[in-house]
Scaffold this active site. Structure first.
Site, PDB file in Angstrom:
ATOM      1  N   MET A   3      -6.562   7.210  -5.864  1.00 41.99           N
ATOM      2  CA  MET A   3      -7.631   7.673  -4.972  1.00 41.99           C
ATOM      3  C   MET A   3      -7.496   9.186  -4.754  1.00 41.99           C
ATOM      4  SD  MET A   3      -8.633   4.601  -2.499  1.00 41.99           S
ATOM      5  CE  MET A   3      -7.385   4.759  -1.264  1.00 41.99           C
ATOM      6  N   GLY A   4      -6.756   9.842  -5.648  1.00 42.51           N
ATOM      7  CA  GLY A   4      -6.652  11.302  -5.578  1.00 42.51           C
ATOM      8  C   GLY A   4      -5.676  11.773  -4.525  1.00 42.51           C
TER       9      GLY A   4
ATOM     10  N   GLN B  69      -0.457  -4.879  -2.829  1.00 38.96           N
ATOM     11  CA  GLN B  69      -1.544  -4.613  -3.764  1.00 38.96           C
ATOM     12  C   GLN B  69      -1.119  -4.926  -5.205  1.00 38.96           C
ATOM     13  OE1 GLN B  69      -4.073  -0.910  -3.613  1.00 38.96           O
ATOM     14  NE2 GLN B  69      -2.640  -0.245  -5.154  1.00 38.96           N
TER      15      GLN B  69
ATOM     16  N   HIS C 104       2.360   9.733  -7.528  1.00 42.02           N
ATOM     17  CA  HIS C 104       1.397   9.520  -8.619  1.00 42.02           C
ATOM     18  C   HIS C 104       1.955  10.083  -9.932  1.00 42.02           C
ATOM     19  CE1 HIS C 104      -1.425   9.866  -5.037  1.00 42.02           C
ATOM     20  NE2 HIS C 104      -1.763   8.693  -5.515  1.00 42.02           N
TER      21      HIS C 104
ATOM     22  N   LEU D 231       6.195   9.004  -0.256  1.00 41.47           N
ATOM     23  CA  LEU D 231       5.092   9.948  -0.431  1.00 41.47           C
ATOM     24  C   LEU D 231       3.783   9.172  -0.370  1.00 41.47           C
ATOM     25  CD1 LEU D 231       6.392  12.290  -3.270  1.00 41.47           C
ATOM     26  CD2 LEU D 231       6.580  12.562  -0.806  1.00 41.47           C
TER      27      LEU D 231
ATOM     28  N   GLU E 291       3.874  13.637  -5.966  1.00 45.54           N
ATOM     29  CA  GLU E 291       4.932  13.270  -6.924  1.00 45.54           C
ATOM     30  C   GLU E 291       5.000  11.754  -7.170  1.00 45.54           C
ATOM     31  OE1 GLU E 291       7.275  14.742  -9.092  1.00 45.54           O
ATOM     32  OE2 GLU E 291       5.850  16.357  -8.824  1.00 45.54           O
TER      33      GLU E 291
ATOM     34  N   ARG F 129      -1.850  10.049   2.609  1.00 43.80           N
ATOM     35  CA  ARG F 129      -2.094  10.099   4.056  1.00 43.80           C
ATOM     36  C   ARG F 129      -1.096  10.996   4.794  1.00 43.80           C
ATOM     37  NH1 ARG F 129      -5.464   5.671   5.661  1.00 43.80           N
ATOM     38  NH2 ARG F 129      -5.845   4.335   3.879  1.00 43.80           N
TER      39      ARG F 129
HETATM   40  P1  AMP Z   1      -3.365   5.687  -4.259  1.00 43.27           P
HETATM   41  O1  AMP Z   1      -3.907   6.988  -4.755  1.00 43.27           O
HETATM   42  O2  AMP Z   1      -2.727   5.772  -2.915  1.00 43.27           O
HETATM   43  O3  AMP Z   1      -4.382   4.576  -4.379  1.00 43.27           O
HETATM   44  O4  AMP Z   1      -2.188   5.304  -5.243  1.00 43.27           O
HETATM   45  C1  AMP Z   1      -2.381   5.211  -6.627  1.00 43.27           C
HETATM   46  C2  AMP Z   1      -1.158   4.575  -7.241  1.00 43.27           C
HETATM   47  O5  AMP Z   1      -0.013   5.383  -6.984  1.00 43.27           O
HETATM   48  C3  AMP Z   1      -0.858   3.187  -6.665  1.00 43.27           C
HETATM   49  O6  AMP Z   1      -0.418   2.335  -7.706  1.00 43.27           O
HETATM   50  C4  AMP Z   1       0.240   3.480  -5.676  1.00 43.27           C
HETATM   51  O7  AMP Z   1       1.075   2.377  -5.414  1.00 43.27           O
HETATM   52  C5  AMP Z   1       1.000   4.590  -6.385  1.00 43.27           C
HETATM   53  N1  AMP Z   1       1.773   5.374  -5.415  1.00 43.27           N
HETATM   54  C6  AMP Z   1       1.328   5.932  -4.257  1.00 43.27           C
HETATM   55  N2  AMP Z   1       2.336   6.523  -3.595  1.00 43.27           N
HETATM   56  C7  AMP Z   1       3.450   6.337  -4.335  1.00 43.27           C
HETATM   57  C8  AMP Z   1       4.837   6.692  -4.190  1.00 43.27           C
HETATM   58  N3  AMP Z   1       5.271   7.366  -3.131  1.00 43.27           N
HETATM   59  N4  AMP Z   1       5.702   6.319  -5.161  1.00 43.27           N
HETATM   60  C9  AMP Z   1       5.280   5.642  -6.247  1.00 43.27           C
HETATM   61  N5  AMP Z   1       3.989   5.251  -6.446  1.00 43.27           N
HETATM   62  C10 AMP Z   1       3.089   5.593  -5.513  1.00 43.27           C
END
Ligand code: AMP
Length: 269
Positions: A26-27, A150, A33, A181, A31, A184
């Site tokens: 979701m952008g 999820q 991502h 990380l 680190e 939010r």
């Molecule tokens: P989001 O942009 O929050 O929807 O996350 C996109 C993907 O990145 C999802 O698969 C998340 O689980 C993963 N992600 C988000 N934060 C982290 C993190 N701190 N460490 C590892 N993966 C993450």
């Protein structure tokens, strides 16, 4: 790196390509991502990152509106990490219909944790994933354990449709204070980040006690004492049996969701 904005174009670009790795996001990339991108690149996959803030998975309109957006920086990060394609759809590419009807039935976590506290959230997650996976015909799907619930829901969904996509679960990346990380975190000031660090470190060092406790009021009070405003849940869950548990084991994780300064944070350890 190619930036693609339409479903038709990304589908045609990837047509006949083998060994694709897909990282839906979701952008507001960080680190966490990047660790998913690196994993895909390490496997020598043609790496596709999507950036789309999915309105359907927000059960709270305000939360959706204030979700941080840093698209130029996101593209820089993708480029630096040698992403091959960034899929950047507008809402109408993903949801072309006027009225979106979701028919997904979620059988796991319905009564627990995110499923309980964010009604409709996982239904929205599955809907966007279904649609993204129609556009990005991937072989591998990289998902973070930061969002473990999820991850399980998506895996179960893919199994239910006999998908051949291989899910690659990726470890949670944390900052030096131990906070997972998250996009939010950008909405929090330093004081709140320090509180979040204290909370996660306190909980981690009491993990087994929390799991075994019949009543975790003591720990909930402590989280509030540290400075959290509200707690949705602090739950020990067995990932193998998909059930709440009081027994520590390799499959037991503690899941938590709480509010700091109006920002809802989730984590698991
Ligand atoms: P989001 O942009 O929050 O929807 O996350 C996109 C993907 O990145 C999802 O698969 C998340 O689980 C993963 N992600 C988000 N934060 C982290 C993190 N701190 N460490 C590892 N993966 C993450």
């Amino acid at each position: 790196m190619k930036i693609i904005k339409t479903a038709n174009k990304i589908a045609s670009e990837l047509l006949n390509k083998k060994k694709i790795g897909f990282i839906p996001t979701m952008g507001c990339l960080h680190e966490g991502h990047v660790s998913l991108i690196r994993k895909s690149k390490k496997k020598k996959l043609l790496t596709v990152v999507s950036i789309f803030v999915n309105p359907l998975q927000f059960n709270n309109k305000k939360d959706f509106k204030k979700y941080p957006k840093t698209i130029l920086n996101d593209l820089k990060i993708c480029k630096k990490n040698k992403v091959d394609y960034v899929y950047l759809p507008q809402k109408k590419e993903i949801y072309p219909e006027k009225k979106i009807i979701i028919k997904n039935k979620i059988h796991f976590f319905k009564k627990y944790m995110e499923g309980k506290f964010r009604p409709g959230h996982f239904e929205g997650v599955i809907e966007v994933m279904k649609r993204l996976l129609k556009h990005v015909k991937t072989n591998y799907l990289f998902l973070g354990k930061k969002d473990y619930q999820q991850l399980i829901i998506i895996k179960k969904y893919l199994e239910s449709v006999n998908s051949k996509i291989i899910v690659v679960p990726c470890d949670t990346i944390r900052d030096k204070n131990g906070i997972a990380l998250s996009s939010r975190n950008k909405l929090l000031d330093q004081k709140s980040l320090n509180i979040a660090g204290r909370i996660i470190n306190f909980l981690k060092s009491n993990k087994n006690k929390i799991i075994k406790s019949k009543n975790n009021l003591l720990y909930l009070n402590k989280i509030i004492e540290f400075g959290a405003k509200k707690i949705d849940y602090l739950t020990a869950f067995n990932l193998k049996y998909l059930k709440k548990t009081n027994k520590p084991s390799v499959n037991t994780k503690v899941f938590l969701a709480y509010y700091l300064n109006g920002v809802r944070l989730i984590d698991n350890f």
